[in-house]
Design a protein around this motif. Sequence first.
Motif, PDB file in Angstrom:
ATOM      1  N   GLU A 152      35.005 -40.565 -49.292  1.00 23.49           N
ATOM      2  CA  GLU A 152      34.258 -39.412 -48.782  1.00 23.49           C
ATOM      3  C   GLU A 152      35.152 -38.172 -48.741  1.00 23.49           C
ATOM      4  O   GLU A 152      34.722 -37.073 -49.109  1.00 23.49           O
ATOM      5  CB  GLU A 152      33.713 -39.699 -47.382  1.00 23.49           C
ATOM      6  N   ALA A 153      36.398 -38.349 -48.312  1.00 27.91           N
ATOM      7  CA  ALA A 153      37.324 -37.215 -48.276  1.00 27.91           C
ATOM      8  C   ALA A 153      37.546 -36.661 -49.682  1.00 27.91           C
ATOM      9  O   ALA A 153      37.607 -35.437 -49.876  1.00 27.91           O
ATOM     10  CB  ALA A 153      38.659 -37.653 -47.665  1.00 27.91           C
ATOM     11  N   TYR A 154      37.669 -37.540 -50.662  1.00 27.54           N
ATOM     12  CA  TYR A 154      37.841 -37.101 -52.046  1.00 27.54           C
ATOM     13  C   TYR A 154      36.626 -36.316 -52.530  1.00 27.54           C
ATOM     14  O   TYR A 154      36.762 -35.254 -53.144  1.00 27.54           O
ATOM     15  CB  TYR A 154      38.069 -38.320 -52.949  1.00 27.54           C
ATOM     16  N   ALA A 155      35.450 -36.842 -52.258  1.00 26.29           N
ATOM     17  CA  ALA A 155      34.225 -36.241 -52.774  1.00 26.29           C
ATOM     18  C   ALA A 155      33.933 -34.881 -52.152  1.00 26.29           C
ATOM     19  O   ALA A 155      33.164 -34.100 -52.723  1.00 26.29           O
ATOM     20  CB  ALA A 155      33.048 -37.183 -52.534  1.00 26.29           C
ATOM     21  N   ASN A 156      34.553 -34.584 -51.006  1.00 25.47           N
ATOM     22  CA  ASN A 156      34.294 -33.329 -50.302  1.00 25.47           C
ATOM     23  C   ASN A 156      35.569 -32.499 -50.132  1.00 25.47           C
ATOM     24  O   ASN A 156      35.657 -31.667 -49.232  1.00 25.47           O
ATOM     25  CB  ASN A 156      33.680 -33.629 -48.929  1.00 25.47           C
ATOM     26  N   ASP A 157      36.537 -32.698 -50.997  1.00 19.59           N
ATOM     27  CA  ASP A 157      37.870 -32.105 -50.849  1.00 19.59           C
ATOM     28  C   ASP A 157      37.868 -30.597 -51.084  1.00 19.59           C
ATOM     29  O   ASP A 157      37.738 -30.131 -52.218  1.00 19.59           O
ATOM     30  CB  ASP A 157      38.830 -32.783 -51.827  1.00 19.59           C
ATOM     31  N   TRP A 178      39.889 -47.837 -52.697  1.00 25.05           N
ATOM     32  CA  TRP A 178      39.989 -47.013 -51.492  1.00 25.05           C
ATOM     33  C   TRP A 178      38.975 -47.446 -50.439  1.00 25.05           C
ATOM     34  O   TRP A 178      37.972 -48.099 -50.736  1.00 25.05           O
ATOM     35  CB  TRP A 178      39.719 -45.548 -51.829  1.00 25.05           C
ATOM     36  N   THR A 179      39.226 -46.972 -49.215  1.00 24.96           N
ATOM     37  CA  THR A 179      38.239 -47.135 -48.152  1.00 24.96           C
ATOM     38  C   THR A 179      37.093 -46.153 -48.373  1.00 24.96           C
ATOM     39  O   THR A 179      37.237 -45.152 -49.088  1.00 24.96           O
ATOM     40  CB  THR A 179      38.866 -46.864 -46.780  1.00 24.96           C
ATOM     41  N   LEU A 181      33.768 -38.401 -60.219  1.00 27.22           N
ATOM     42  CA  LEU A 181      33.772 -39.546 -59.313  1.00 27.22           C
ATOM     43  C   LEU A 181      33.962 -40.855 -60.068  1.00 27.22           C
ATOM     44  O   LEU A 181      34.750 -41.715 -59.649  1.00 27.22           O
ATOM     45  CB  LEU A 181      32.469 -39.581 -58.506  1.00 27.22           C
ATOM     46  N   ALA A 182      33.272 -41.026 -61.190  1.00 25.07           N
ATOM     47  CA  ALA A 182      33.406 -42.270 -61.956  1.00 25.07           C
ATOM     48  C   ALA A 182      34.814 -42.418 -62.524  1.00 25.07           C
ATOM     49  O   ALA A 182      35.385 -43.520 -62.541  1.00 25.07           O
ATOM     50  CB  ALA A 182      32.376 -42.314 -63.082  1.00 25.07           C
ATOM     51  N   GLU A 183      35.405 -41.306 -62.985  1.00 27.47           N
ATOM     52  CA  GLU A 183      36.778 -41.338 -63.498  1.00 27.47           C
ATOM     53  C   GLU A 183      37.757 -41.670 -62.380  1.00 27.47           C
ATOM     54  O   GLU A 183      38.716 -42.423 -62.582  1.00 27.47           O
ATOM     55  CB  GLU A 183      37.128 -39.993 -64.131  1.00 27.47           C
ATOM     56  N   ALA A 184      37.523 -41.125 -61.194  1.00 30.24           N
ATOM     57  CA  ALA A 184      38.371 -41.459 -60.048  1.00 30.24           C
ATOM     58  C   ALA A 184      38.261 -42.948 -59.723  1.00 30.24           C
ATOM     59  O   ALA A 184      39.274 -43.618 -59.446  1.00 30.24           O
ATOM     60  CB  ALA A 184      37.978 -40.613 -58.843  1.00 30.24           C
ATOM     61  N   TRP A 185      37.055 -43.467 -59.766  1.00 35.64           N
ATOM     62  CA  TRP A 185      36.844 -44.904 -59.514  1.00 35.64           C
ATOM     63  C   TRP A 185      37.647 -45.732 -60.505  1.00 35.64           C
ATOM     64  O   TRP A 185      38.340 -46.681 -60.125  1.00 35.64           O
ATOM     65  CB  TRP A 185      35.354 -45.216 -59.634  1.00 35.64           C
ATOM     66  N   ASP A 186      37.584 -45.372 -61.779  1.00 37.24           N
ATOM     67  CA  ASP A 186      38.301 -46.108 -62.825  1.00 37.24           C
ATOM     68  C   ASP A 186      39.817 -45.999 -62.675  1.00 37.24           C
ATOM     69  O   ASP A 186      40.558 -46.840 -63.175  1.00 37.24           O
ATOM     70  CB  ASP A 186      37.930 -45.568 -64.214  1.00 37.24           C
ATOM     71  N   GLN A 245      28.971 -44.517 -53.563  1.00 41.48           N
ATOM     72  CA  GLN A 245      30.251 -44.995 -53.024  1.00 41.48           C
ATOM     73  C   GLN A 245      31.115 -43.834 -52.527  1.00 41.48           C
ATOM     74  O   GLN A 245      32.086 -44.046 -51.810  1.00 41.48           O
ATOM     75  CB  GLN A 245      31.016 -45.779 -54.107  1.00 41.48           C
ATOM     76  N   PHE A 246      30.771 -42.599 -52.940  1.00 42.51           N
ATOM     77  CA  PHE A 246      31.500 -41.400 -52.533  1.00 42.51           C
ATOM     78  C   PHE A 246      30.521 -40.517 -51.747  1.00 42.51           C
ATOM     79  O   PHE A 246      29.787 -39.721 -52.334  1.00 42.51           O
ATOM     80  CB  PHE A 246      32.005 -40.628 -53.752  1.00 42.51           C
ATOM     81  N   LYS A 247      30.492 -40.649 -50.444  1.00 46.50           N
ATOM     82  CA  LYS A 247      29.512 -39.918 -49.639  1.00 46.50           C
ATOM     83  C   LYS A 247      29.691 -38.404 -49.791  1.00 46.50           C
ATOM     84  O   LYS A 247      30.730 -37.851 -49.454  1.00 46.50           O
ATOM     85  CB  LYS A 247      29.653 -40.303 -48.168  1.00 46.50           C
TER      86      LYS A 247
END
Length: 240
Positions: free
Chosen positions: A158-163, A152-153, A141-146, A76-78
């Motif tokens: 993707e922006a979060y995962a590659n920040d 989010w879109t 990533l899982a904590e961010a999801w929770d 879910q987080f490219k």
Amino acid sequence: MIKHLLRAAPVLALAVVSLAAPASAAPAPAWAAQARSTAATPRIAPSSAANVPLFQALSWIEEAPEGTRDGYSREQFKHWNKGLNPTDGCDTRKEVILSEALEAPEIGPKCVLTGGRWWSEYDQKWITSAKDLDVDHMVPLAEAWDSGAATWTAARREAYANDQGAPNSLIAVSGSSNRSKADKDPADWLPVPDDRCKYTVDWVADKLRWRLTADAGEHEALSRLAESCPTATVSYDQVP
């Protein structure tokens, strides 16, 4: 009659003393008092802040129960995408590793890295091979999801995962320390003591940068940590 009264007098005196001097409650921990003192400050996080005391910054993170993990997967987080320079042949992961090298490695074809030296903050160890490094998301990533990212879109995830727009949103650490941390928050996992103040600051900054929430247990754990970091400050810029 007088003898009976005299015998009863010590008992009555003890009863009076007992009523007059109830047992005192245990004092509240210092972090709890500090947390209460920040409650009167505005709790809506500004869009950016510089060098804000840690307790104040922590009070800006909205407290909310974690959502369910239904639908979550790392896909879910490219990540990793082509990074800041799409033409350099290095993805985000390799760009982070290169930016954090204290002794630069040689860069070969397809961004193969040879040599170099890195400091792994979580376990305070030197790493001398890029293959022994993981690039960790400060807030997993899982904590961010929770904590809000479930709504989010795909583009924002993707922006979060590659920040790479803030220090230590992504951090190169030893693979073993990253696996130990996994998707835990500070209530369940901490780095070695020498890194805990910095880790707390970075965690709070990342949550504020992406407007993520924290549950009660996480808030309490961060408050305890902040008590040991009286001079720590937080800086961040929110992502629109």
